[in-house]
Every structure is written in structure tokens, then in C-alpha cells.
Design a protein around this motif. Structure first.
Motif, PDB file in Angstrom:
ATOM      1  N   LYS A  98      -1.590  -3.148   1.147  1.00  0.00           N
ATOM      2  CA  LYS A  98      -1.328  -3.117   2.643  1.00  0.00           C
ATOM      3  C   LYS A  98      -2.668  -1.506   2.136  1.00  0.00           C
ATOM      4  O   LYS A  98      -3.153  -0.652   3.038  1.00  0.00           O
ATOM      5  CB  LYS A  98      -0.474  -2.077   2.401  1.00  0.00           C
ATOM      6  N   TYR A  99      -2.394  -0.371   0.920  1.00  0.00           N
ATOM      7  CA  TYR A  99      -2.772   0.339   0.960  1.00  0.00           C
ATOM      8  C   TYR A  99      -4.592   0.429   0.077  1.00  0.00           C
ATOM      9  O   TYR A  99      -5.336   2.019   0.951  1.00  0.00           O
ATOM     10  CB  TYR A  99      -1.926   1.552   0.075  1.00  0.00           C
ATOM     11  N   LEU A 100      -4.824  -0.154  -0.476  1.00  0.00           N
ATOM     12  CA  LEU A 100      -5.516  -0.066  -1.294  1.00  0.00           C
ATOM     13  C   LEU A 100      -6.526  -1.729  -0.525  1.00  0.00           C
ATOM     14  O   LEU A 100      -8.187  -1.746  -1.338  1.00  0.00           O
ATOM     15  CB  LEU A 100      -5.818  -0.587  -2.419  1.00  0.00           C
ATOM     16  N   ALA A 101      -6.332  -2.315   0.833  1.00  0.00           N
ATOM     17  CA  ALA A 101      -6.972  -3.551   0.916  1.00  0.00           C
ATOM     18  C   ALA A 101      -8.727  -3.120   1.602  1.00  0.00           C
ATOM     19  O   ALA A 101      -9.172  -3.817   0.941  1.00  0.00           O
ATOM     20  CB  ALA A 101      -6.748  -3.980   2.314  1.00  0.00           C
ATOM     21  N   LYS A 107     -12.863  -7.635  -4.420  1.00  0.00           N
ATOM     22  CA  LYS A 107     -11.871  -9.141  -4.036  1.00  0.00           C
ATOM     23  C   LYS A 107     -10.856  -8.820  -4.982  1.00  0.00           C
ATOM     24  O   LYS A 107      -9.709  -9.092  -6.021  1.00  0.00           O
ATOM     25  CB  LYS A 107     -11.839 -10.302  -3.112  1.00  0.00           C
ATOM     26  N   ASP A 108     -11.850  -9.725  -6.261  1.00  0.00           N
ATOM     27  CA  ASP A 108     -11.337 -10.002  -7.200  1.00  0.00           C
ATOM     28  C   ASP A 108     -10.373  -8.879  -8.232  1.00  0.00           C
ATOM     29  O   ASP A 108      -8.915  -8.983  -9.310  1.00  0.00           O
ATOM     30  CB  ASP A 108     -12.597 -10.941  -8.610  1.00  0.00           C
ATOM     31  N   VAL A 109     -10.731  -7.303  -8.085  1.00  0.00           N
ATOM     32  CA  VAL A 109     -10.070  -6.574  -9.337  1.00  0.00           C
ATOM     33  C   VAL A 109      -8.719  -5.879  -8.162  1.00  0.00           C
ATOM     34  O   VAL A 109      -7.532  -6.359  -8.743  1.00  0.00           O
ATOM     35  CB  VAL A 109     -11.105  -5.384  -8.840  1.00  0.00           C
ATOM     36  N   LEU A 110      -8.927  -6.283  -6.780  1.00  0.00           N
ATOM     37  CA  LEU A 110      -7.855  -6.469  -6.387  1.00  0.00           C
ATOM     38  C   LEU A 110      -6.940  -6.655  -6.293  1.00  0.00           C
ATOM     39  O   LEU A 110      -5.252  -6.720  -6.510  1.00  0.00           O
ATOM     40  CB  LEU A 110      -7.736  -5.726  -4.556  1.00  0.00           C
ATOM     41  N   ASP A 111      -6.820  -8.467  -6.408  1.00  0.00           N
ATOM     42  CA  ASP A 111      -6.333  -9.748  -6.538  1.00  0.00           C
ATOM     43  C   ASP A 111      -5.814  -8.948  -7.877  1.00  0.00           C
ATOM     44  O   ASP A 111      -4.246  -9.509  -7.924  1.00  0.00           O
ATOM     45  CB  ASP A 111      -7.130 -11.007  -6.767  1.00  0.00           C
ATOM     46  N   ARG A 112      -5.880  -8.635  -9.379  1.00  0.00           N
ATOM     47  CA  ARG A 112      -5.730  -9.044  -9.778  1.00  0.00           C
ATOM     48  C   ARG A 112      -4.575  -7.968 -10.313  1.00  0.00           C
ATOM     49  O   ARG A 112      -3.862  -7.830 -10.653  1.00  0.00           O
ATOM     50  CB  ARG A 112      -6.363  -8.647 -11.322  1.00  0.00           C
ATOM     51  N   LEU A 113      -4.576  -6.704  -9.666  1.00  0.00           N
ATOM     52  CA  LEU A 113      -4.113  -5.119  -9.187  1.00  0.00           C
ATOM     53  C   LEU A 113      -3.267  -6.163  -8.799  1.00  0.00           C
ATOM     54  O   LEU A 113      -1.639  -5.231  -9.356  1.00  0.00           O
ATOM     55  CB  LEU A 113      -4.833  -3.861  -9.235  1.00  0.00           C
ATOM     56  N   SER A 114      -3.369  -6.798  -8.106  1.00  0.00           N
ATOM     57  CA  SER A 114      -1.907  -7.166  -6.852  1.00  0.00           C
ATOM     58  C   SER A 114      -0.955  -7.994  -7.389  1.00  0.00           C
ATOM     59  O   SER A 114       0.295  -7.484  -7.709  1.00  0.00           O
ATOM     60  CB  SER A 114      -1.998  -7.787  -5.666  1.00  0.00           C
ATOM     61  N   ALA A 115      -1.583  -8.213  -8.487  1.00  0.00           N
ATOM     62  CA  ALA A 115      -0.360  -9.826  -9.803  1.00  0.00           C
ATOM     63  C   ALA A 115       0.130  -8.677 -11.008  1.00  0.00           C
ATOM     64  O   ALA A 115       0.425  -8.966 -11.132  1.00  0.00           O
ATOM     65  CB  ALA A 115      -1.474 -10.623 -10.164  1.00  0.00           C
ATOM     66  N   LEU A 116      -0.772  -7.536 -10.733  1.00  0.00           N
ATOM     67  CA  LEU A 116      -0.280  -6.938 -12.156  1.00  0.00           C
ATOM     68  C   LEU A 116       0.825  -6.571 -11.927  1.00  0.00           C
ATOM     69  O   LEU A 116       2.482  -6.828 -13.040  1.00  0.00           O
ATOM     70  CB  LEU A 116      -0.964  -5.500 -12.152  1.00  0.00           C
TER      71      LEU A 116
END
Length: 173
Positions: A98-101, A107-116
Motif C-alpha cells: 500500500k505505502y511503498l508501491a 519490482k523485485d526489491v518490493l516483492d522481496r520486501l513484501s515477503a520479508l
């Protein structure tokens, strides 16, 4: 004839500006990755050295963060404190998306961060720190890859901007 020259210059300048904007987007992505790295190091320090629990650590980091990371951390702190939103991994993933999109992260950094969040929310302090260390290593690798290609991509985008403007001008004349 004068209108053709002026129109041609406008087309070339406009496409050159498009190339510059694309190049700055690449530079901004790298800057956002560096800022995220700094925040994750702060989170690691809050957990490891201050022995702060997650909600408290998020609140501390939010105080000195810039937007959108400030809102992200505040929301994480609030929902973690209240236990609204269910399981921590869901709270983390939803708020990250929601906040970092639109933060400018790849995209790959955001995906890994979401999975963290699913990996470190329920673990003890040592395991949380190890998980953050692993994420930081992955982020460092992504940043190295980005940095290696950044300068050549910036030059490429700028050149493509100018060249496409010249190409369109030739087609129009």
C-alpha cells in the motif's frame, strides 16, 4: 521553413527531455534502494541493540524517516501495537504494497520486501536479526547490479531520447 525548424527543435528537445526523465528514474530507483537499506539497518539496530519489539522499533524509525516510508512505518507500528489486521506477515505485506508501491523501488526489491514480514515477524530476536541480515545481503546484491548498469543505462536513455527526436523529425520533414 522557419516553422519546420522550430517544430523540429521542439520535437528533438521534447524527446531529449523524455530520455532525461527516464534516466532520472533509474537514478531515483537506486537512491530509493539506498534509503530502504538505511531503514532496514536501523530496524536491525533497534531490534538487536535496543531490544525493542517490532511496534516500538517501527515507531522509532518513523520519527526520522521521509515519506512514504514514514507513513509505512507508522502504520506498521500502529497495527502491530493494536494487533489489527491479523497475522504480522499479512500486516507487513499489505502495508508494504500500500505505502511503498509508488516509492520508486524496483519490482523485485518490493516483492522481496513484501515477503520479508512472513520470515521475521514471529521469530525471536536473533532469528529476526539473521533474517534482516539475509535480506540486507540480497538488497546489496540488487544494488550492486543496479549500480553496475546504471551509468550505461542513463547514457543510453539520454542518447535514445535525442536520437528518437531526430528520427521523428526526419520522418516529419
Amino acid at each position: 521553413m522557419m516553422l519546420k525548424v522550430i517544430g523540429s527543435l521542439i520535437v528533438i528537445m521534447t524527446s531529449a527531455c523524455g530520455g532525461i526523465v527516464a534516466a532520472e528514474h533509474i537514478r531515483d530507483q537506486y537512491g530509493q534502494m539506498r534509503y530502504l537499506q538505511k531503514l532496514i539497518y536501523r530496524l536491525r539496530s533497534e531490534i538487536f541493540y535496543s531490544r525493542a519489539y517490532l511496534g516500538e522499533a517501527f515507531q522509532q524509525i518513523a520519527v526520522s524517516s521521509k515519506e512514504p516510508y514514514k507513513s509505512w512505518m507508522k502504520q506498521l507500528a500502529e497495527q502491530t501495537e493494536r494487533r489489527t489486521g491479523g497475522v504480522f506477515s499479512i500486516i507487513w505485506e499489505e502495508n508494504t504494497r500500500k505505502y511503498l508501491a509508488d516509492a520508486g523501488l524496483p519490482k523485485d526489491v518490493l516483492d522481496r520486501l513484501s515477503a520479508l514480514g512472513g520470515q521475521f515477524g514471529i521469530a525471536d530476536i536473533e532469528m529476526q536479526v539473521r533474517t534482516l541480515d539475509l535480506y540486507l545481503e540480497e538488497l546489496n546484491l540488487s544494488m550492486e547490479e543496479q549500480h553496475e548498469t546504471m551509468n550505461s543505462r542513463i547514457r543510453l536513455y539520454r542518447c535514445l531520447g535525442v536520437m528518437s527526436g531526430i528520427f521523428v523529425t526526419i520522418l516529419l520533414i
